[in-house]
Enzyme design. Structure first.
Site, mmCIF file in Angstrom:
data_model
loop_
_atom_site.group_PDB
_atom_site.id
_atom_site.type_symbol
_atom_site.label_atom_id
_atom_site.label_comp_id
_atom_site.label_asym_id
_atom_site.label_seq_id
_atom_site.Cartn_x
_atom_site.Cartn_y
_atom_site.Cartn_z
ATOM 1 N N GLY A 155 37.983 56.280 53.534
ATOM 2 C CA GLY A 155 38.054 55.991 54.872
ATOM 3 C C GLY A 155 36.869 56.087 55.784
ATOM 4 N N GLN B 196 50.696 71.286 95.347
ATOM 5 C CA GLN B 196 49.478 70.931 95.002
ATOM 6 C C GLN B 196 49.071 70.993 93.429
ATOM 7 O OE1 GLN B 196 46.000 73.339 96.652
ATOM 8 N NE2 GLN B 196 45.599 71.622 97.818
ATOM 9 N N GLU C 270 40.020 52.654 63.504
ATOM 10 C CA GLU C 270 38.414 51.897 63.531
ATOM 11 C C GLU C 270 37.319 52.937 63.619
ATOM 12 O OE1 GLU C 270 38.136 48.273 65.662
ATOM 13 O OE2 GLU C 270 40.137 47.931 65.366
HETATM 14 C C1 FAD Z 1 48.151 53.726 61.453
HETATM 15 C C2 FAD Z 1 46.826 53.192 60.973
HETATM 16 C C3 FAD Z 1 46.338 51.890 60.945
HETATM 17 C C4 FAD Z 1 45.389 51.524 60.369
HETATM 18 N N1 FAD Z 1 44.733 50.304 60.362
HETATM 19 C C5 FAD Z 1 43.726 49.757 59.589
HETATM 20 C C6 FAD Z 1 43.528 48.539 59.244
HETATM 21 O O1 FAD Z 1 44.169 47.417 59.847
HETATM 22 N N2 FAD Z 1 42.566 48.157 58.378
HETATM 23 C C7 FAD Z 1 41.624 49.273 58.059
HETATM 24 O O2 FAD Z 1 40.836 48.956 57.150
HETATM 25 N N3 FAD Z 1 41.898 50.606 58.244
HETATM 26 C C8 FAD Z 1 42.906 50.940 59.008
HETATM 27 N N4 FAD Z 1 43.251 52.263 59.117
HETATM 28 C C9 FAD Z 1 42.429 53.171 58.352
HETATM 29 C C10 FAD Z 1 41.733 54.100 59.667
HETATM 30 O O3 FAD Z 1 40.545 53.301 60.121
HETATM 31 C C11 FAD Z 1 41.214 55.330 58.619
HETATM 32 O O4 FAD Z 1 42.387 56.370 58.658
HETATM 33 C C12 FAD Z 1 40.050 56.411 59.442
HETATM 34 O O5 FAD Z 1 38.988 55.638 59.350
HETATM 35 C C13 FAD Z 1 39.792 57.461 58.746
HETATM 36 O O6 FAD Z 1 39.818 57.633 57.288
HETATM 37 P P1 FAD Z 1 40.682 58.686 56.520
HETATM 38 O O7 FAD Z 1 42.210 58.134 56.806
HETATM 39 O O8 FAD Z 1 40.633 58.145 55.090
HETATM 40 O O9 FAD Z 1 40.242 59.931 56.906
HETATM 41 P P2 FAD Z 1 39.188 60.874 56.105
HETATM 42 O O10 FAD Z 1 37.952 59.924 56.251
HETATM 43 O O11 FAD Z 1 39.443 61.572 55.215
HETATM 44 O O12 FAD Z 1 38.769 62.121 57.345
HETATM 45 C C14 FAD Z 1 39.419 63.232 57.650
HETATM 46 C C15 FAD Z 1 38.899 64.115 58.463
HETATM 47 O O13 FAD Z 1 37.606 64.399 58.148
HETATM 48 C C16 FAD Z 1 36.772 63.708 59.344
HETATM 49 N N5 FAD Z 1 35.397 63.349 58.953
HETATM 50 C C17 FAD Z 1 35.135 62.684 57.762
HETATM 51 N N6 FAD Z 1 33.944 62.249 57.688
HETATM 52 C C18 FAD Z 1 33.227 63.099 58.739
HETATM 53 C C19 FAD Z 1 31.811 63.335 58.888
HETATM 54 N N7 FAD Z 1 30.740 62.605 58.443
HETATM 55 N N8 FAD Z 1 31.384 64.212 60.096
HETATM 56 C C20 FAD Z 1 32.507 64.789 60.570
HETATM 57 N N9 FAD Z 1 33.782 64.584 60.453
HETATM 58 C C21 FAD Z 1 34.271 63.804 59.285
HETATM 59 C C22 FAD Z 1 37.467 62.849 60.192
HETATM 60 O O14 FAD Z 1 36.930 62.462 61.346
HETATM 61 C C23 FAD Z 1 38.939 63.392 59.815
HETATM 62 O O15 FAD Z 1 39.103 64.315 61.070
HETATM 63 C C24 FAD Z 1 44.329 52.600 60.009
HETATM 64 C C25 FAD Z 1 44.964 53.965 59.796
HETATM 65 C C26 FAD Z 1 46.123 54.379 60.425
HETATM 66 C C27 FAD Z 1 46.547 55.765 60.276
#
Ligand code: FAD
Length: 387
Positions: A139, A287, A372
């Site tokens: 992700g 207010q 994104e």
């Molecule tokens: C409804 C929906 C639509 C989407 N559409 C698309 C799409 O069309 N195409 C596509 O490719 N993707 C899509 N996504 C994927 C989306 O971009 C990812 O969910 C997002 O990038 C986060 O990845 P993850 O869910 O694996 O979270 P993770 O990467 O597992 O993150 C979990 C938590 O850890 C934090 N974290 C991770 N790394 C770090 C770091 N280095 N420093 C600090 N905090 C960190 C994150 O901020 C988050 O809070 C979609 C997601 C959803 C839910």
């Protein structure tokens, strides 16, 4: 429509053409999209009415250049379309937004043949485009993807799972990032156009989400998908760079979506507080309520300025675009979360029910802080690209 190529692009003041575009999108959104927004959310169904009316008015993919049959809208005009649709229905705003996200890799890095083949049907409204970067185990660390593309003569064979793909199953075209050289990590990733009808492509069940319920989010399965080598977007190994360059531009469309959701919530709350009476007078007379509305409007105004400035940077492809796009997305989405939460508060108990639209807006706003790139990731991006 406000078009690209304006050297004097004035970032802070949308032109008369931009204002006219806003008026016409607002009328269309209020007449043809808003009436279905609650139902689309309640039933978690695709907003077909929105797609039909956006296509009929040529607003479904305004960013496609005129040379490929599109409206040739500049980045600010695209932002205005998304903002105005999101003001009434966030799910529907993902139609123009993700059409840009999915097709921008082709526009930025694709061959002339790919552009002709795929942008024409998109511009006409005959096909939609999705963007496949994320995977179950990749992700925030998107470069850790496992989907593979292996060369076989004049073909590539793709295998893997893409997760969270917006509009999957509805879109005909998919930009898919896949590993072509596992040794090189991000420099060993390439981008391809995969078609829905390619043999070996299938989709998971729609995710059951908190918000944007009308926008289908599914897994995309690639099972020995054999595609011609000329479906590669740009040179081998450049796919990750193209994917990141794309996000520099399209994070601004998520800022626009956030902005529209926030504006919709403020507009609704503004009307409500005039009507609702407690202690013998409209609650708007207190207010404590006025200060909340003032703060909401102030934050939205700041988010709009940042988003339009970033759109201008996108149009000009400024050197600091990466920072601008991340800042706009991060700021506007945080504002959307705050403003929609305050809108629920302003409606009291009624705000907490599905009889009023603000709880939907609050649920919809949350995703803008996640996709994104999460807002933590935006801060990582900003810190690496400080102005
Ligand atoms: C409804 C929906 C639509 C989407 N559409 C698309 C799409 O069309 N195409 C596509 O490719 N993707 C899509 N996504 C994927 C989306 O971009 C990812 O969910 C997002 O990038 C986060 O990845 P993850 O869910 O694996 O979270 P993770 O990467 O597992 O993150 C979990 C938590 O850890 C934090 N974290 C991770 N790394 C770090 C770091 N280095 N420093 C600090 N905090 C960190 C994150 O901020 C988050 O809070 C979609 C997601 C959803 C839910």
């Amino acid at each position: 429509m406000a078009s690209s190529g304006n050297a004097d692009f004035d970032l802070y003041r949308p032109s008369e053409e931009h204002d006219m575009l806003r008026d016409s999108v607002r009328s269309l959104a209020e007449a043809k999209i808003a009436p279905f927004a609650a139902e689309v959310d309640e039933e978690a169904r695709f907003p077909q009415e929105a797609l039909d009316s956006l296509v009929a008015s040529d607003l479904h993919a305004v960013h496609v250049p005129e040379s490929y049959g599109g409206a040739g809208a500049d980045a600010l005009a695209t932002v205005i379309v998304i903002e105005e649709v999101a003001r009434v229905c966030a799910s529907s705003s993902l139609i123009p937004a993700v059409n840009k996200l999915g097709s921008l890799p082709v526009i930025l890095s694709g061959s002339e043949e790919l552009k002709k083949k795929y942008l024409g049907p998109l511009a006409k409204g005959d096909a939609m485009f999705s963007y496949c970067l994320s995977e179950p185990d990749a992700g925030s660390d998107a470069a850790g993807m496992k989907t593979k593309a292996v060369r076989d003569g004049d073909f590539y064979v793709l295998n893997g799972v893409k997760r969270w793909i917006t509009n999957a199953g509805v879109s005909d075209y998919y930009t898919v990032m896949a590993v072509t050289d596992p040794e090189k990590r991000s420099k060993g990733i390439s981008a391809f156009v995969v078609e829905k009808d390619d043999e070996g492509v299938s989709f998971g069940a729609p995710e059951k989400k908190l918000g944007i319920k009308g926008s289908p989010t599914r897994e995309v399965y690639l099972d020995n998908v054999r595609i011609p080598a000329d479906r590669m977007i740009g040179a081998e190994g450049t796919g990750f760079a193209t994917a990141m360059k794309t996000l520099d531009h399209t994070r601004i469309t998520i800022a626009a979506q956030a902005l529209g959701i926030a504006q919709g919530a403020l507009d609704y709350a503004k009307g409500y507080v005039q009507e609702r009476k407690q202690f013998g007078k409209p609650i708007a007379d207190f207010q404590g309520i006025q200060f909340m509305l003032a703060d909401m409007a102030m934050k939205i105004t700041a988010a709009r300025a940042l988003t339009y400035q970033a759109a201008a940077a996108s149009e000009r492809v400024d050197a600091d675009l990466t920072f601008q796009g991340a800042a706009a997305k991060c700021f506007a989405s945080d504002v959307a979360m705050e403003v929609t939460t305050d809108a629920v508060q302003l409606l009291g108990g009624y705000g907490y029910t599905r009889d009023y639209p603000v709880e939907r807006m609050m649920r919809d706003a949350k995703i803008t802080q996640i996709y994104e790139g999460t807002n933590q990731v935006q801060r990582v991006v900003m810190a690496r690209n400080l102005p």
